[in-house]
Scaffold this active site. Sequence first.
Site, short mmCIF file in Angstrom:
data_model
loop_
_atom_site.label_atom_id
_atom_site.label_comp_id
_atom_site.label_asym_id
_atom_site.label_seq_id
_atom_site.Cartn_x
_atom_site.Cartn_y
_atom_site.Cartn_z
N ASP A 152 -8.58 -9.57 -8.81
CA ASP A 152 -7.59 -9.88 -9.85
C ASP A 152 -7.76 -8.87 -10.98
O ASP A 152 -8.86 -8.69 -11.51
CB ASP A 152 -7.89 -11.30 -10.33
CG ASP A 152 -6.86 -11.81 -11.30
OD1 ASP A 152 -6.11 -10.98 -11.87
OD2 ASP A 152 -6.80 -13.04 -11.50
N ASP A 180 1.90 -0.95 -10.09
CA ASP A 180 3.26 -1.37 -9.72
C ASP A 180 3.31 -2.89 -9.67
O ASP A 180 4.10 -3.48 -8.97
CB ASP A 180 3.60 -0.76 -8.35
CG ASP A 180 5.05 -0.95 -7.96
OD1 ASP A 180 5.89 -1.08 -8.86
OD2 ASP A 180 5.34 -0.97 -6.75
N ASP A 232 -5.81 -5.33 -5.20
CA ASP A 232 -4.72 -6.32 -5.15
C ASP A 232 -5.30 -7.70 -4.89
O ASP A 232 -6.39 -7.83 -4.33
CB ASP A 232 -3.69 -5.98 -4.06
CG ASP A 232 -2.33 -6.64 -4.33
OD1 ASP A 232 -1.41 -5.92 -4.74
OD2 ASP A 232 -2.21 -7.87 -4.16
N GLY A 253 0.77 -1.25 0.00
CA GLY A 253 0.00 0.00 0.00
C GLY A 253 0.79 1.29 0.00
O GLY A 253 0.21 2.35 0.26
N TRP A 287 2.10 2.96 -2.54
CA TRP A 287 1.65 3.87 -3.61
C TRP A 287 0.29 4.47 -3.23
O TRP A 287 0.02 5.63 -3.50
CB TRP A 287 1.58 3.13 -4.96
CG TRP A 287 2.92 3.02 -5.64
CD1 TRP A 287 4.13 2.93 -5.02
CD2 TRP A 287 3.19 2.98 -7.05
NE1 TRP A 287 5.14 2.83 -5.96
CE2 TRP A 287 4.59 2.85 -7.21
CE3 TRP A 287 2.40 3.02 -8.19
CZ2 TRP A 287 5.20 2.78 -8.47
CZ3 TRP A 287 3.00 2.94 -9.45
CH2 TRP A 287 4.39 2.83 -9.57
N LYS A 297 4.69 -0.36 -14.04
CA LYS A 297 6.02 -0.99 -14.01
C LYS A 297 6.21 -1.81 -15.28
O LYS A 297 5.28 -2.48 -15.74
CB LYS A 297 6.10 -1.91 -12.78
CG LYS A 297 7.52 -2.38 -12.48
CD LYS A 297 7.55 -3.67 -11.71
CE LYS A 297 7.10 -3.64 -10.29
NZ LYS A 297 8.05 -3.04 -9.35
N1 SAM Z 1 2.92 -0.65 -5.20
C1 SAM Z 1 2.89 -1.50 -4.04
C2 SAM Z 1 3.30 -0.67 -2.84
O1 SAM Z 1 3.81 0.42 -3.06
O2 SAM Z 1 3.10 -1.10 -1.71
C3 SAM Z 1 3.78 -2.72 -4.21
C4 SAM Z 1 3.24 -3.69 -5.22
S1 SAM Z 1 4.04 -5.24 -5.18
C5 SAM Z 1 5.58 -4.86 -5.92
C6 SAM Z 1 3.24 -6.15 -6.45
C7 SAM Z 1 1.81 -6.56 -6.13
O3 SAM Z 1 1.21 -7.05 -7.34
C8 SAM Z 1 1.68 -7.70 -5.13
O4 SAM Z 1 1.05 -7.23 -3.96
C9 SAM Z 1 0.80 -8.73 -5.85
O5 SAM Z 1 -0.18 -9.32 -5.01
C10 SAM Z 1 0.13 -7.88 -6.91
N2 SAM Z 1 -0.42 -8.65 -8.05
C11 SAM Z 1 0.25 -9.52 -8.86
N3 SAM Z 1 -0.61 -10.03 -9.77
C12 SAM Z 1 -1.84 -9.47 -9.56
C13 SAM Z 1 -3.13 -9.59 -10.18
N4 SAM Z 1 -3.34 -10.42 -11.22
N5 SAM Z 1 -4.17 -8.86 -9.69
C14 SAM Z 1 -3.98 -8.04 -8.63
N6 SAM Z 1 -2.78 -7.87 -8.01
C15 SAM Z 1 -1.72 -8.58 -8.46
#
Ligand code: SAM
Length: 308
Positions: free
Chosen positions: A94, A119, A78, A53, A55, A159
């Site tokens: 998702d 991200d 997420d 969280g 961002w 990203k």
């Molecule tokens: N931007 C976040 C922060 O600042 O705290 C960090 C994000 S983290 C690098 C990547 C996130 O992508 C993970 O929490 C993961 O659960 C989520 N993610 C990956 N595939 C996903 C999907 N299909 N749908 C939703 N979230 C997804």
Amino acid sequence: MGRSSKDKRDIYYRLAKEEGWRARSAFKLLQLDQEFNLFTGVSRAVDLCAAPGSWSQVLSRKLRGDEAAKNVKIVAVDLQAMAPLPGVTQIQGDITKVSTAQEIIRHFEGQPADLVVCDGAPDVTGLHDVDEYIQAQLLLAALNITSHVLKPGGTFVAKIFRGKDVTLLYSQLKIFFCSVTCAKPRSSRNSSIESFVVCQRYCPPDGYVPNMSNPLLDHCYDVDFNQLDGPNRFIVPFLACGDLSAFDSDRTYPLQLDADTEYRYTHPPQPPICPSYQQACHLRKNNLLSKEGAAVNTSSQSQSKRQL
Ligand code: SAM
């Protein structure tokens, strides 16, 4: 690795804890904003792949200001559950599902968003080709969902892994946005393939109907997209944002940046709410990880060690 050695490793990790950000990635969005002025005129924002969280924290602080602005709406999505944040509506879902897009729109009461950030990152395997491919899939899913929720003229930040087939992604993004720039904030490690695409002025092709299909999966496999030329090939400018005054994310800094103050360990502002290591610890503590025979061996081994 001990607590303080981890702190020594990364200046942005440490700063994040000191300033109360849930993750060091907050600085990536803050530094992108310094370069691109992302938040001006934004009142409805979506944070895709938002957990834990940081961002969303940036969006909340920047858009709501000191006094929570009434018309500001932030929706964070997420797969994982996320601890609550002021002014942020959370959807556990998702981003590859159209139902998630519909839920976001519902929260905006039918109004489109001004800004979508993503991200998202899948769990990396270490096999670079596979990781790049999966990351590309996630970015396309984010683009698809964005085409359902973003207003014309809006901004999309995501990203991206700058691998060998990144040109294809740039070309696809350029179909939907007047301006596409690839940016690398100072807080993103030089050693990482990660960068961010900043796509400005959303302008889908005339007659485009948003859908969740995936052009990488649904179309031809035998085209070398790097060989496209003429109007089909778009070279995206690459921008290293920030100047040398920012901390270098690949350098190791002394624990005490300021000689006059003593270093104090700071706890993470928001520990994980349901980490998978909890179950592993539970299993290990209760000796449930090993097979029956192995469990006996381990305990008799540690007994004989103690005797020694
Ligand atoms: N931007 C976040 C922060 O600042 O705290 C960090 C994000 S983290 C690098 C990547 C996130 O992508 C993970 O929490 C993961 O659960 C989520 N993610 C990956 N595939 C996903 C999907 N299909 N749908 C939703 N979230 C997804």
